[in-house]
Scaffold this motif. Sequence first.
Motif, PDB file in Angstrom:
ATOM      1  N   THR A   1       0.811  -1.209   0.000  1.00 11.16           N
ATOM      2  CA  THR A   1       0.000   0.000   0.000  1.00 11.16           C
ATOM      3  C   THR A   1       0.845   1.260   0.000  1.00 11.16           C
TER       4      THR A   1
ATOM      5  N   GLN B   1      -5.270   5.603   0.470  1.00  5.44           N
ATOM      6  CA  GLN B   1      -5.341   4.211   0.916  1.00  5.44           C
ATOM      7  C   GLN B   1      -6.764   3.690   0.838  1.00  5.44           C
TER       8      GLN B   1
ATOM      9  N   LYS C   1      -8.177   0.753  -1.736  1.00  5.23           N
ATOM     10  CA  LYS C   1      -8.870  -0.429  -1.211  1.00  5.23           C
ATOM     11  C   LYS C   1     -10.218  -0.603  -1.907  1.00  5.23           C
TER      12      LYS C   1
END
Length: 96
Positions: free
Chosen positions: A59, A88, A92
């Motif tokens: 990430t 982030q 996702k």
Amino acid sequence: MKKLLLGAGALLLSLNLQAAQDPEAVYAKACSACHSGNLPTAPKRGDKAAWEPRLAKGTDVLVQSVTNGLNAMPPGGLCMDCTAEDYQAVIKLMSE
């Protein structure tokens, strides 16, 4: 007592200013232009096979790529007010 209340109010205000944006809203305003299939090199939202090798990098690397720009993606990925936490969350969202 007034100082305590003022301090608590200031703390709450500062926490609200640093809260993450809604990932769906970030995707809609900044990411969907390319990640909905309009740009062939941008992995589509929900395309797990396309996201797998990118996620394997971690990430932090993906957030750095968005922040700095990568290939056709400009720095910030068209989201000029996003934080690393926002990136982030939207990564996702798109990779699931």
